[in-house]
Design an enzyme around this catalytic site. Sequence first.
Site, short mmCIF file in Angstrom:
data_model
loop_
_atom_site.label_atom_id
_atom_site.label_comp_id
_atom_site.label_asym_id
_atom_site.label_seq_id
_atom_site.Cartn_x
_atom_site.Cartn_y
_atom_site.Cartn_z
N ARG A 60 0.89 -1.10 -0.20
CA ARG A 60 -0.05 -0.39 -0.50
C ARG A 60 0.76 0.79 -0.61
NH1 ARG A 60 -4.41 -1.80 3.65
NH2 ARG A 60 -2.58 -2.26 5.50
N LYS A 168 2.67 -18.88 6.44
CA LYS A 168 2.27 -18.89 7.55
C LYS A 168 2.04 -18.05 7.99
CE LYS A 168 4.28 -20.29 11.26
NZ LYS A 168 4.96 -19.03 12.88
N ASP A 197 6.39 -23.62 4.93
CA ASP A 197 6.76 -24.05 6.01
C ASP A 197 8.71 -23.96 6.20
OD1 ASP A 197 7.83 -25.62 8.67
OD2 ASP A 197 5.65 -25.73 9.16
N HIS A 198 9.07 -23.05 6.05
CA HIS A 198 10.56 -22.47 6.16
C HIS A 198 10.67 -23.71 7.07
CE1 HIS A 198 10.72 -20.79 10.33
NE2 HIS A 198 12.13 -20.70 10.04
N LYS A 202 15.30 -25.69 5.87
CA LYS A 202 16.36 -26.05 6.70
C LYS A 202 17.02 -26.94 6.39
CE LYS A 202 14.29 -23.59 10.15
NZ LYS A 202 15.55 -22.40 10.65
N GLU A 236 13.61 -20.87 22.36
CA GLU A 236 14.30 -19.56 21.35
C GLU A 236 14.66 -18.73 23.29
OE1 GLU A 236 11.81 -18.02 17.21
OE2 GLU A 236 10.54 -18.50 18.79
N ASP A 255 2.18 -20.69 16.40
CA ASP A 255 3.36 -19.72 15.92
C ASP A 255 4.40 -20.94 16.06
OD1 ASP A 255 4.76 -18.20 15.48
OD2 ASP A 255 6.25 -17.87 16.99
N HIS A 260 6.04 -26.12 12.00
CA HIS A 260 7.21 -26.65 11.60
C HIS A 260 7.69 -27.87 13.12
CE1 HIS A 260 7.27 -22.18 11.01
NE2 HIS A 260 7.83 -22.12 11.78
C1 BG6 Z 1 8.25 -18.55 12.73
C2 BG6 Z 1 8.02 -18.23 14.51
O1 BG6 Z 1 7.68 -19.47 12.07
O2 BG6 Z 1 9.11 -18.93 13.29
C3 BG6 Z 1 8.73 -17.07 15.08
O3 BG6 Z 1 6.94 -16.75 13.73
C4 BG6 Z 1 9.66 -17.62 15.46
O4 BG6 Z 1 7.81 -16.82 16.20
C5 BG6 Z 1 10.46 -18.22 14.39
O5 BG6 Z 1 10.56 -16.87 16.26
C6 BG6 Z 1 11.56 -18.84 14.78
O6 BG6 Z 1 12.18 -19.71 13.50
P1 BG6 Z 1 13.86 -19.51 13.33
O7 BG6 Z 1 14.49 -20.17 11.64
O8 BG6 Z 1 14.35 -18.77 13.45
O9 BG6 Z 1 13.81 -20.68 14.03
#
Ligand code: BG6
Length: 508
Positions: A60, A168, A197-198, A202, A236, A255, A260
Site C-alpha cells: 500500500r 504462515k 513452512d520454512h 532447513k 528460543e 506459532d 514447524h
Molecule cells: C517463525 C515464528 O515461524 O519461526 C517465530 O513465527 C519464530 O516466532 C521463528 O521465532 C523461528 O524460526 P527460526 O528459523 O529462527 O528457528
Amino acid sequence: MSGIDPLADSLRFEKPVPPCAVVIFGANGDLTKRKLLPALYRLAYERRLPAGFAILGVSRTAMGDDQFREKMRASVQQFLEDSPFDEDLWRSFAQGLFYLSGDIGDAAMFAALRQRLDEIEAARATAGNVLFYLSTAPAQYEPAAEGLGAAGLNRAPNGAWRRIIIEKPFGRDQSSAHALNANVQKVFDEESVYRIDHYLGKETVQNILAFRFGNGIFEPLWNRRYVNHVQVTAAESIGVEGRGGYYQDAGALRDMIQNHLLQVMATIAMEPPAEYAAGAVRDERAKLLKSIRRIRAEDVPRQAVKGQYGAARVGGAEMPGFRQEPGVDPAAQTDTYAALTLEVENWRWAGVPFYIRSGKRLPKRVTDIAIQFNRAPLSVFGSENGGDWPNLLVLRIQPEEGISLRFFSKLPGAGMKLRPVTMDFNYGTSFGSRTPTAYETLLLDALEGDATLYTRQDMVEASWAVVQPVLDVWGATRFDLPNYSAGTWGPAAADQMLAARGHVWRVP
Ligand code: BG6
C-alpha cells in the site's frame, strides 16, 4: 573458475529456473526485507536465476521503483548475513526490481498489476511465468487470491505457469485453514499452491531424510522395538521482539508446533517414500500426520502443558514478562511455551511417546531432536553400569548443525567401568561450505516447480487436527500465568508430564 563446487555447478545446470517474474505482496513488510530479498539476491549471486527475471513488489505504501530499489539495497546489505555484497551484481539485479503501490481490496490494483506484468514481460523477457508470493497480513490471503482470479492473473498464457506461495500462519484453527484452502483452490489448483513452512527448507531438516533413507544401518532401529521415546525441542532465548500484537493471539502452539514442529516430527517418523518426488514424499508426511492419535479433551491436562514467561533477571539484565511486552494485554492467557505428548498410531510407533516443546525466553536458542533408544536388555557389567540410558541420537538442527550418537565406553583403567561418550558429525567441519538459508532453498524450489518441501492441503489440515483439541480446552480454561521465569526451561508441569512416564527432558 576457482571457488565453485563442481557438484553444485552440475546440479545448477540440471535444473535451470525458467524465465519468470516474482510478485511479492507485502513488499514493504519485515519478511520481504529480512528474508525474501536477501534470499533472491543470494540466488542471483549463485547464478541460479535466469537472465529473464524480475521482481515486482506490491504494497500500500506509495513509492516509486527507485525508492523501492534503494530500500531493498539497504535491507539486502543489512540482512545478507554471511554473504558478500557485490556492487556490480546489485546494479544488474536492481534493474529487474519494480514496485507497484495499491490495495489488495481494490480491483483497480489488480488491473494495474496486470498491465505492469505485461510491461515487465516485454522488457525483461519473463515469458509469462509468474510466482506470486503472499507475505501480507493473513487476513489479506483470501482477498489476494480472489483478486488475482478476478483479474485472470491465475491463468497463464499457453505453456507458461502461475504459482502462488502462501506464508504462515495458514489459518488459525482447523476450520479456518480448511476454508482458506477451499477459497484458494477456487482460484489456483493444488499443484500451483505452495504453502511455505520454512523449517522444511532447513538443510538439517532435509538431512533427516538423507540420514534415515540414504543409509542402511539406522532404519532397522527406527521403531518401537528399539526407540524408547523421542524429544523434539525448539527453544528460543528471544521474547516476542515487537510482535506482541500478533503473538498474543497466536501463542507457541499455533506459532511453532502446529506447523514447524509437526512437520519435523513427520520427517522423523514417516515411512520411506517410494521415490524422492513431491507426491511420494508428501504422501508419507501426510500419512504420518494423520496417524497421530487425537488427544481427547479429558487427556489434554495430561498430554499438553501451557506456559507463559514472567519477568526475571537474566545474565544481569532485567527481562520483562510477556504481559509487560509492548502491545500485549496485561492479562493475556497466551502460551509462550507449549509442550505436547503425542503418540503415533501405526505399527512402527505404537506406544512410543513423542514429546514436543517450544518456547520463548528459554535459556538458549536451540532446535534439536533426540531419539532415546532402549537400554541393553541386560547389564553384564553390573548394576552400577546399567542404570543409565546410554544410547541417544541427537539430530542438531540449529544453531549448531550436526548429529551425535552417545554410547557406553569402557573407562580406561582397572576393572570394567562404563561411561557414556559421544560420536559427532558436524556440518561445518565436514563440508566447510556455507549452507543456503531455508528461504533460498524454498524460493528456488518454487521457481523450479518442485513442491517436495512445501506443505499440501491435507498435511496442513491434519496438523491442525492434532492441535485443535488442545486449543479448544485451553481456550475454555483460565490458567494461572505466568508460570515460568524468563531464562528458565519452562513450567514445572512440563517436567511432571514426562515424569509421569518415567522420563526427563534432556538439557540440550
Ligand atoms: C517463525 C515464528 O515461524 O519461526 C517465530 O513465527 C519464530 O516466532 C521463528 O521465532 C523461528 O524460526 P527460526 O528459523 O529462527 O528457528
